[in-house]
Each structure stands twice: as structure tokens, then as C-alpha cells.
Design a protein around this motif. Structure first.
Motif, PDB file in Angstrom:
ATOM      1  N   PRO A   1       0.803  -1.232   0.000  1.00 43.23           N
ATOM      2  CA  PRO A   1       0.000   0.000   0.000  1.00 43.23           C
ATOM      3  C   PRO A   1       0.831   1.275   0.000  1.00 43.23           C
ATOM      4  CG  PRO A   1      -0.851  -1.574   1.596  1.00 43.23           C
ATOM      5  CD  PRO A   1       0.468  -2.111   1.133  1.00 43.23           C
ATOM      6  N   ALA A   2       2.029   1.212   0.531  1.00 48.47           N
ATOM      7  CA  ALA A   2       2.874   2.407   0.592  1.00 48.47           C
ATOM      8  C   ALA A   2       3.502   2.731  -0.754  1.00 48.47           C
ATOM      9  CB  ALA A   2       3.967   2.215   1.646  1.00 48.47           C
ATOM     10  N   GLU A   3       3.603   1.748  -1.631  1.00 48.49           N
ATOM     11  CA  GLU A   3       4.327   1.944  -2.893  1.00 48.49           C
ATOM     12  C   GLU A   3       3.464   1.800  -4.147  1.00 48.49           C
ATOM     13  OE1 GLU A   3       7.428   2.880  -3.318  1.00 48.49           O
ATOM     14  OE2 GLU A   3       7.875   2.981  -1.177  1.00 48.49           O
ATOM     15  N   ALA A   4       2.417   0.997  -4.072  1.00 47.04           N
ATOM     16  CA  ALA A   4       1.688   0.607  -5.277  1.00 47.04           C
ATOM     17  C   ALA A   4       0.643   1.635  -5.698  1.00 47.04           C
ATOM     18  CB  ALA A   4       1.016  -0.741  -5.062  1.00 47.04           C
ATOM     19  N   VAL A   5       0.498   1.785  -7.001  1.00 45.71           N
ATOM     20  CA  VAL A   5      -0.626   2.481  -7.627  1.00 45.71           C
ATOM     21  C   VAL A   5      -1.158   1.569  -8.722  1.00 45.71           C
ATOM     22  CG1 VAL A   5      -1.358   4.418  -9.060  1.00 45.71           C
ATOM     23  CG2 VAL A   5       0.174   4.814  -7.140  1.00 45.71           C
ATOM     24  N   VAL A   6      -2.463   1.324  -8.708  1.00 48.81           N
ATOM     25  CA  VAL A   6      -3.098   0.466  -9.706  1.00 48.81           C
ATOM     26  C   VAL A   6      -3.974   1.330 -10.593  1.00 48.81           C
ATOM     27  CG1 VAL A   6      -4.582  -1.544 -10.105  1.00 48.81           C
ATOM     28  CG2 VAL A   6      -3.177  -1.412  -8.017  1.00 48.81           C
ATOM     29  N   ILE A   7      -3.776   1.241 -11.908  1.00 49.73           N
ATOM     30  CA  ILE A   7      -4.710   1.886 -12.821  1.00 49.73           C
ATOM     31  C   ILE A   7      -5.616   0.809 -13.395  1.00 49.73           C
ATOM     32  CG2 ILE A   7      -2.979   1.899 -14.694  1.00 49.73           C
ATOM     33  CD1 ILE A   7      -4.539   4.404 -15.779  1.00 49.73           C
ATOM     34  N   ILE A   8      -6.906   0.988 -13.205  1.00 47.57           N
ATOM     35  CA  ILE A   8      -7.904   0.017 -13.647  1.00 47.57           C
ATOM     36  C   ILE A   8      -8.520   0.565 -14.922  1.00 47.57           C
ATOM     37  CG2 ILE A   8     -10.033  -1.198 -13.033  1.00 47.57           C
ATOM     38  CD1 ILE A   8      -9.128  -0.693 -10.039  1.00 47.57           C
ATOM     39  N   SER A   9      -8.059   0.037 -16.049  1.00 45.57           N
ATOM     40  CA  SER A   9      -8.477   0.540 -17.358  1.00 45.57           C
ATOM     41  C   SER A   9      -9.399  -0.467 -18.031  1.00 45.57           C
ATOM     42  CB  SER A   9      -7.233   0.829 -18.211  1.00 45.57           C
ATOM     43  OG  SER A   9      -6.512  -0.357 -18.475  1.00 45.57           O
ATOM     44  N   PRO A  10     -10.009  -0.125 -19.168  1.00 42.45           N
ATOM     45  CA  PRO A  10     -10.979  -1.015 -19.805  1.00 42.45           C
ATOM     46  C   PRO A  10     -10.410  -2.401 -20.097  1.00 42.45           C
ATOM     47  CG  PRO A  10     -11.100   1.162 -20.769  1.00 42.45           C
ATOM     48  CD  PRO A  10      -9.923   1.177 -19.860  1.00 42.45           C
ATOM     49  N   GLY A  11     -11.174  -3.403 -19.708  1.00 44.42           N
ATOM     50  CA  GLY A  11     -10.744  -4.784 -19.904  1.00 44.42           C
ATOM     51  C   GLY A  11     -11.830  -5.721 -19.431  1.00 44.42           C
ATOM     52  N   ASN A  12     -11.458  -6.758 -18.731  1.00 40.67           N
ATOM     53  CA  ASN A  12     -12.419  -7.733 -18.224  1.00 40.67           C
ATOM     54  C   ASN A  12     -13.354  -7.083 -17.205  1.00 40.67           C
ATOM     55  OD1 ASN A  12     -12.790  -9.805 -15.698  1.00 40.67           O
ATOM     56  ND2 ASN A  12     -13.139 -10.809 -17.666  1.00 40.67           N
TER      57      ASN A  12
END
Length: 313
Positions: free
Chosen positions: A134-145
Motif C-alpha cells: 500500500p505504501a508503494e503501489a498504484v493500480v490503474i484500472i483501465s478497460p478490460g475484463n
């Protein structure tokens, strides 16, 4: 910063028909339509939102991780990503499917007929957000499933990990209630101006209500640049100059890649959007979404032209 990209991976097969579709369609026989077009060859490009964003990040010296699915024909896509320094360990191979593919035929009047096979994209990547720091990660949730788009936000919230929600072309399959739930708590909502309006209509939210659900909103407007809404601050970022515009496809994904690369370098949001605009200007100059190569001196020149600072790449 560790960047994770959830989204589609696809092959785009592009064909040109040397005539006009309309010359071969009988209006009074539409109900029994049966046509065939001989095309002038075929070109294949690697595409999909996750692949495009990852490629752009790699061009700016980042090593993102892709979360998505490939089919039994996906090895050469994996090889391509590996060759560009992109982490592929979280990509799931679905042996009973082909990789998602678009088959696009364009006639002399720029009319298009497209067939799209979701293939492996019909399957979740099965990523476990417990693996995120959580201190390091960034998730981009883009078009897909669809399952990934609706479950990954909740996983990120439970894990306390930052995420960006980018609905894009998936708005046609996202209903209002799950869409509103997926957006909740995102550090950023990003879309083009049309997609932003569609999101408001589908969810029934006002712009102010959407702003209350997320950290900030970034809305792209093609050649008219982009707009950042961050708290009470509204900032406009112009489009970056480019020598030529050959194909706007993939420009939005390049913009997201530039934005994320700047965030990884500790830049503020407005500066990050300038990086996005600068990278998008490279993407539009090439046919295909993973065909451009970034010259760092030229990137700096374009960044400076729209008010950006020094890019330490």
C-alpha cells in the motif's frame, strides 16, 4: 512507486478495402445482407489498454506490471513486453481461448466494419491485491475484463492501496450502480470528456458528487488538451505540439502513461498531466498504438512548450 496496469491485451488486425462499402450493399436487401470484400493486405498491431499504457511507461524508463489475460497465441505479445522491460509475471494465459482481437476493415470513404473477439479478455486475471504494498503501489484500472474492473477497486480499498479508475470503452458494459461503486475512493478518475458525461448519466451523479467520491478528476479533450479538477482547483493543460497527426488511436493510453511516469517521479498533478500531453503527441504521429519511440530531448522540448519543467528521465 510500483505501477500496476489492469486492462486489455489485444491484437489489432487492420485491413483496407479499395472501394466503398455502399457500392456493394443493396438497400432493399439489408434484411438478407451477405457481402464479402477483398482487402488490400493486412497489418497487425499490438494493442489493448494495458499493453498500450505499459508500453508508454517503458518509453519513459518505468517498469510497470501488467494485469491481464492472453490466449494460446499470446507468446509473441509476452516476448514484446519482456523485450521492453515490462513485468509480465501477473499476466494469465488462457489456453482455451485466443487473445482478444479486433478485425477492422476501412473503405475509401473511411467507413469501418469491425469485428471484435474478446477471447481471453472474457476471463479475469485473478490478481490478488494482497500482493500490493500500500505504501508503494498504484493500480490503474483501465478497460478490460468486466469482473476485474468491478472487483479490483474493492480489493484496493480493502488493502489500502491507491487506484485510478479509467472506464473508457467499457462504459457500454458497465451498469450505473456497479460503475458508481467501482469509482468510490479512487485517487483519480480519468476519462475523455464524452466518457465523463456518460459516467454522470449512467450513475446519476452530478459532477460535484463525482468529485466528492474521488481524489481528483482528469478529463482529456483531444486536440483541445485536458482539464484537471482537484478539490477547488481547476487547471487546463494544452495539447503538446507534434510534427504530424497520423492516428489518434492510443493517444489516451499514452497520456495515462505519461501521467503515471511523472507521478512516479514525484511530480504534482498538473505537471503529471503535462507529461501525459507530451507523450500523447508522440503516439498520434504513428499508425498503431505501440509503434512510437520517444526521443528524450524532443520529449523535453514538447514538455517545455506547454509549460512543463525539466524531465529527469
Amino acid at each position: 512507486m510500483q505501477i500496476f496496469i489492469s486492462g486489455s491485451l489485444a491484437y489489432d488486425r487492420i485491413m483496407n478495402f479499395g472501394g466503398r462499402f455502399s457500392d456493394h450493399i443493396l438497400p432493399d436487401k439489408i434484411h438478407v445482407l451477405n457481402v464479402s470484400f477483398n482487402v488490400n493486405g493486412l497489418k497487425e498491431h499490438l494493442g489493448g489498454t494495458a499493453g498500450n499504457i505499459a508500453y508508454g511507461l517503458a518509453q519513459l524508463g518505468q517498469r510497470p506490471s501488467v494485469l491481464g489475460c492472453l490466449g494460446r497465441d499470446g507468446q509473441r505479445y509476452l516476448d514484446w513486453l519482456d523485450a521492453h522491460g515490462i513485468e509480465t509475471g501477473f499476466i494469465r494465459t488462457v489456453d482455451e481461448e485466443y487473445t482478444a482481437g479486433a478485425f477492422i476493415t476501412t473503405d475509401m470513404a473511411d467507413n469501418q466494419i469491425t469485428g471484435f473477439n474478446p477471447g481471453a479478455m472474457n476471463h479475469s486475471c485473478r490478481f490478488d491485491a494482497q500482493r500490493l504494498d500500500p505504501a508503494e503501489a498504484v493500480v490503474i484500472i483501465s478497460p478490460g475484463n468486466l469482473e476485474d474492473m468491478t472487483t479490483l477497486p474493492e480489493q484496493c480499498r480493502r488493502r489500502g492501496a491507491r487506484f485510478i479508475f479509467d472506464p473508457g470503452q467499457a462504459l457500454n458494459i458497465l451498469d450505473g450502480e456497479p460503475l458508481a461503486k467501482a469509482i468510490e475512493g479512487a485517487m483519480m478518475f480519468i476519462s475523455n470528456d464524452y466518457e465523463l458525461e456518460m459516467t454522470l448519466r449512467k450513475t446519476g451523479l452530478s459532477l460535484d458528487e463525482l468529485r466528492a467520491k474521488v481524489g481528483c478528476i482528469v478529463s482529456t479533450k483531444a486536440e483541445h488538451g485536458s482539464v484537471v479538477l482537484n478539490g477547488s482547483v481547476r487547471a487546463s493543460i494544452p495539447a503538446a505540439p507534434t510534427d504530424q497527426v497520423n492516428d489518434p488511436t492510443g493517444a489516451g493510453d499514452a497520456y495515462r502513461a505519461g501521467l503515471l511516469a511523472a507521478m512516479a517521479k514525484g511530480r504534482d498533478l498538473v505537471e503529471a498531466c503535462r507529461w501525459g500531453a507530451a507523450l500523447a503527441s508522440f503516439a498520434v504521429s504513428c499508425f498503431g498504438t505501440q509503434e512510437y519511440t520517444v526521443d528524450l530531448a524532443e520529449f523535453q522540448r514538447r514538455l517545455k512548450a506547454i509549460g512543463g519543467g525539466e524531465a529527469d528521465l
